[in-house]
Write a protein that holds these residues in place. Structure first.
Motif, mmCIF file in Angstrom:
data_model
loop_
_atom_site.group_PDB
_atom_site.id
_atom_site.type_symbol
_atom_site.label_atom_id
_atom_site.label_comp_id
_atom_site.label_asym_id
_atom_site.label_seq_id
_atom_site.Cartn_x
_atom_site.Cartn_y
_atom_site.Cartn_z
ATOM 1 N N THR A 54 -53.590 10.549 19.391
ATOM 2 C CA THR A 54 -54.662 11.193 20.543
ATOM 3 C C THR A 54 -53.626 11.235 21.834
ATOM 4 O O THR A 54 -53.887 11.891 22.887
ATOM 5 N N VAL A 55 -52.441 10.734 21.898
ATOM 6 C CA VAL A 55 -51.349 10.822 22.962
ATOM 7 C C VAL A 55 -50.088 11.098 22.238
ATOM 8 O O VAL A 55 -49.708 10.262 21.298
ATOM 9 N N THR A 56 -49.451 12.206 22.760
ATOM 10 C CA THR A 56 -48.278 12.408 22.096
ATOM 11 C C THR A 56 -47.515 12.757 23.300
ATOM 12 O O THR A 56 -47.784 13.367 24.173
ATOM 13 N N ALA A 57 -45.989 12.431 23.032
ATOM 14 C CA ALA A 57 -45.265 12.676 24.247
ATOM 15 C C ALA A 57 -43.619 12.640 23.485
ATOM 16 O O ALA A 57 -43.237 12.100 22.623
ATOM 17 N N PRO A 58 -42.822 13.594 23.977
ATOM 18 C CA PRO A 58 -41.547 13.666 23.601
ATOM 19 C C PRO A 58 -40.835 12.632 24.327
ATOM 20 O O PRO A 58 -40.982 12.329 25.387
ATOM 21 N N LEU A 59 -39.668 11.894 23.564
ATOM 22 C CA LEU A 59 -38.973 10.980 24.179
ATOM 23 C C LEU A 59 -37.530 11.280 24.167
ATOM 24 O O LEU A 59 -36.798 11.306 22.949
ATOM 25 N N ALA A 60 -36.947 12.081 25.226
ATOM 26 C CA ALA A 60 -35.761 12.807 25.102
ATOM 27 C C ALA A 60 -34.952 11.626 26.407
ATOM 28 O O ALA A 60 -35.377 12.089 27.602
ATOM 29 N N VAL A 61 -34.068 11.282 25.924
ATOM 30 C CA VAL A 61 -33.203 10.530 26.807
ATOM 31 C C VAL A 61 -31.810 10.724 26.531
ATOM 32 O O VAL A 61 -31.224 10.678 25.260
ATOM 33 N N ALA A 62 -31.003 10.902 27.698
ATOM 34 C CA ALA A 62 -29.388 10.921 27.602
ATOM 35 C C ALA A 62 -28.714 10.006 28.716
ATOM 36 O O ALA A 62 -28.857 10.215 29.718
ATOM 37 N N ALA A 70 -12.924 18.489 35.457
ATOM 38 C CA ALA A 70 -12.777 17.355 36.542
ATOM 39 C C ALA A 70 -13.333 16.000 35.835
ATOM 40 O O ALA A 70 -14.041 16.069 35.008
ATOM 41 N N THR A 71 -12.445 14.967 36.428
ATOM 42 C CA THR A 71 -12.754 13.787 35.937
ATOM 43 C C THR A 71 -14.121 13.148 36.179
ATOM 44 O O THR A 71 -14.621 13.213 37.321
ATOM 45 N N ALA A 72 -14.970 12.660 35.303
ATOM 46 C CA ALA A 72 -16.272 12.087 35.439
ATOM 47 C C ALA A 72 -16.361 10.932 34.459
ATOM 48 O O ALA A 72 -15.760 10.591 33.509
ATOM 49 N N SER A 73 -17.117 9.795 35.002
ATOM 50 C CA SER A 73 -16.997 8.521 34.601
ATOM 51 C C SER A 73 -18.584 7.947 35.159
ATOM 52 O O SER A 73 -18.697 8.105 36.081
ATOM 53 N N LYS A 74 -19.247 7.279 33.995
ATOM 54 C CA LYS A 74 -20.441 6.698 34.376
ATOM 55 C C LYS A 74 -20.712 5.425 33.359
ATOM 56 O O LYS A 74 -20.206 5.502 32.475
ATOM 57 N N THR A 75 -20.977 4.573 34.241
ATOM 58 C CA THR A 75 -21.346 3.107 33.266
ATOM 59 C C THR A 75 -22.962 2.781 33.780
ATOM 60 O O THR A 75 -23.100 2.748 35.072
ATOM 61 N N ALA A 76 -23.680 2.632 32.880
ATOM 62 C CA ALA A 76 -25.158 1.965 33.108
ATOM 63 C C ALA A 76 -25.186 0.906 32.133
ATOM 64 O O ALA A 76 -24.955 1.322 30.753
ATOM 65 N N LEU A 77 -26.312 0.039 32.239
ATOM 66 C CA LEU A 77 -26.598 -0.861 31.028
ATOM 67 C C LEU A 77 -27.991 -0.554 30.516
ATOM 68 O O LEU A 77 -27.970 -1.501 29.460
ATOM 69 N N THR A 78 -28.753 -0.060 31.110
ATOM 70 C CA THR A 78 -30.105 0.173 30.766
ATOM 71 C C THR A 78 -30.828 1.531 30.832
ATOM 72 O O THR A 78 -29.993 2.130 31.807
ATOM 73 N N ALA A 79 -31.290 1.886 29.903
ATOM 74 C CA ALA A 79 -31.992 3.376 30.318
ATOM 75 C C ALA A 79 -33.608 2.879 29.882
ATOM 76 O O ALA A 79 -34.103 2.409 28.902
ATOM 77 N N SER A 80 -34.373 3.388 30.864
ATOM 78 C CA SER A 80 -35.786 3.480 30.597
ATOM 79 C C SER A 80 -36.759 4.489 30.764
ATOM 80 O O SER A 80 -36.160 5.649 31.258
ATOM 81 N N LEU A 81 -37.841 4.572 30.231
ATOM 82 C CA LEU A 81 -38.780 5.832 30.079
ATOM 83 C C LEU A 81 -40.064 5.372 30.636
ATOM 84 O O LEU A 81 -40.662 4.449 29.973
ATOM 85 N N SER A 89 -43.054 0.886 32.175
ATOM 86 C CA SER A 89 -41.752 1.400 32.262
ATOM 87 C C SER A 89 -41.125 0.759 30.675
ATOM 88 O O SER A 89 -41.346 -0.458 30.529
ATOM 89 N N PHE A 90 -40.645 1.632 29.795
ATOM 90 C CA PHE A 90 -40.284 1.376 28.462
ATOM 91 C C PHE A 90 -38.865 1.425 28.501
ATOM 92 O O PHE A 90 -37.921 2.294 28.683
ATOM 93 N N ASN A 91 -38.125 0.425 28.121
ATOM 94 C CA ASN A 91 -36.526 0.153 27.887
ATOM 95 C C ASN A 91 -36.072 0.782 26.559
ATOM 96 O O ASN A 91 -36.168 -0.030 25.601
ATOM 97 N N GLN A 119 -28.853 -2.416 22.158
ATOM 98 C CA GLN A 119 -30.105 -2.672 21.218
ATOM 99 C C GLN A 119 -30.843 -1.536 21.639
ATOM 100 O O GLN A 119 -31.014 -1.184 23.025
ATOM 101 N N VAL A 120 -31.416 -0.663 20.663
ATOM 102 C CA VAL A 120 -32.148 0.466 21.048
ATOM 103 C C VAL A 120 -33.756 0.132 20.537
ATOM 104 O O VAL A 120 -33.967 -0.350 19.498
ATOM 105 N N ASN A 121 -34.690 0.504 21.424
ATOM 106 C CA ASN A 121 -35.930 0.086 20.827
ATOM 107 C C ASN A 121 -36.875 1.463 21.082
ATOM 108 O O ASN A 121 -36.396 2.280 21.733
ATOM 109 N N VAL A 122 -37.851 1.642 20.381
ATOM 110 C CA VAL A 122 -39.010 2.844 20.402
ATOM 111 C C VAL A 122 -40.079 2.319 20.542
ATOM 112 O O VAL A 122 -40.652 1.012 20.121
ATOM 113 N N PRO A 123 -41.111 3.223 21.182
ATOM 114 C CA PRO A 123 -42.468 2.655 21.534
ATOM 115 C C PRO A 123 -43.278 2.269 20.145
ATOM 116 O O PRO A 123 -43.050 2.690 18.886
ATOM 117 N N GLY A 124 -43.909 1.122 20.299
ATOM 118 C CA GLY A 124 -44.729 0.567 19.398
ATOM 119 C C GLY A 124 -43.920 -0.497 18.534
ATOM 120 O O GLY A 124 -44.550 -1.085 17.626
#
Length: 295
Positions: A54-62, A70-81, A89-91, A119-124
């Motif tokens: 009844t509820v559908t949604a794409p989960l697209a995260v980069a 050009a030099t590029a650098s990025k550091t992150a510890l969590t990603a949420s949706l 908010s879902f980690n 650690q990677v998690n998915v809804p449900g």
């Protein structure tokens, strides 16, 4: 005496004219093309269906998706949706270290990604991680004029849907947990061509439906620790130039080979005429001195 001086001056002028004829320098056109590099620590392409679809949604995260030139650098510890877990908010990812780097210059392009205690998690499946890894890294290096290289490393243990697994270094590892779902994993996928390289530490194909209740279905793919690159093109080396000459070159065709301009035939003709005039003046002076006359 005046005649001798005239002859000498004429001959000197002829040599000077021939001495300044243009000298060509053959050089190859040089130039470089900057390479490319990219890195990402997490990329998801998932379809999430909740409550009997009844509820559908794409989960697209980069996460930490960086690209160069050009030099590029990025550091992150969590990603949420947002919006897929009861409006909360879902980690998707938690990690102690999540780093991606991409750097490019005229000689080298390099992509690098690193995940530590991830650690990677998915809804449900909030209480059961889809996958846990101690450390994964990927590196792709493309240097001008050299064969590109791609490497991925998996350090420590891996658990999928709460189950510790041993991954195959070749082929696909299938993890099937009846009450939760199925995950297919490819370890250390790498590819190289004459100018490009790509490395992926882990690639997952996910099909999750906890208890077959259709409360939460997740289908799709997940990529962990990916790096890519494309080589810069090496500059062409210039061919050695033809050195300057101080002696006349009598053959017009040789002058053309070394880069003579369209005015070269006229300069050669003028120099030859001056030489002829000088030679005639010398002969006339000698005859006058021998006969003693004033011809």
């Amino acid at each position: 005496m005046p005649t001798r001086r005239l002859a000498a001056a004429t001959a000197a002028a002829a040599v000077s004219v021939l001495g300044v004829l243009p000298v060509g320098t053959a050089q190859a056109k040089t130039g470089t093309t900057t390479g490319k590099a990219g890195a990402v620590v997490l990329r998801t392409d998932l379809d999430v269906s909740l409550l009997n679809k009844t509820v559908t949604a794409p989960l697209a995260v980069a996460l930490n998706d960086v690209k160069a030139p050009a030099t590029a650098s990025k550091t992150a510890l969590t990603a949420s949706l947002d919006g897929v877990d009861g409006g909360q908010s879902f980690n998707v990812l938690r990690a102690d270290v999540a780093t991606a780097r991409a750097a490019v210059d005229k000689q080298r392009a390099e992509g690098y990604s690193n995940l530590v205690n991830a650690q990677v998690n998915v809804p449900g499946l909030a209480s059961v991680p889809l996958i846990k890894v101690q450390q994964v890294t990927s590196k792709a290096v493309c240097a001008a004029g050299k064969r590109p290289t791609a490497h991925s490393n998996l350090l420590g243990t891996v658990s999928v849907l709460g189950k510790q697994v041993t991954l195959s270094t070749s082929g696909t590892t299938k993890v099937d947990v009846p009450s939760l779902g199925q995950v297919r994993l490819d370890l250390s996928r790498t590819s190289t061509t004459s100018r490009t390289a790509a490395a992926t530490a882990l690639h997952l194909k996910v099909s999750v439906n906890p208890l077959k209740l259709n409360v939460s279905e997740v289908e799709g793919q997940i990529t962990l620790a990916q790096a890519t690159c494309e080589s810069p093109t090496a500059a062409a080396k210039p061919s050695p130039g033809v050195g300057s000459r101080t002696t006349p070159e009598p053959k017009p065709e040789h002058l053309a080979e070394t880069g003579g301009s369209s005015a070269t035939p006229y300069l050669v003709g003028g120099g030859a005429l001056l030489l002829a005039m000088g030679g005639g003046a010398v002969i006339l002076a000698r005859r006058r001195r021998a006969t003693g006359g004033d011809a």
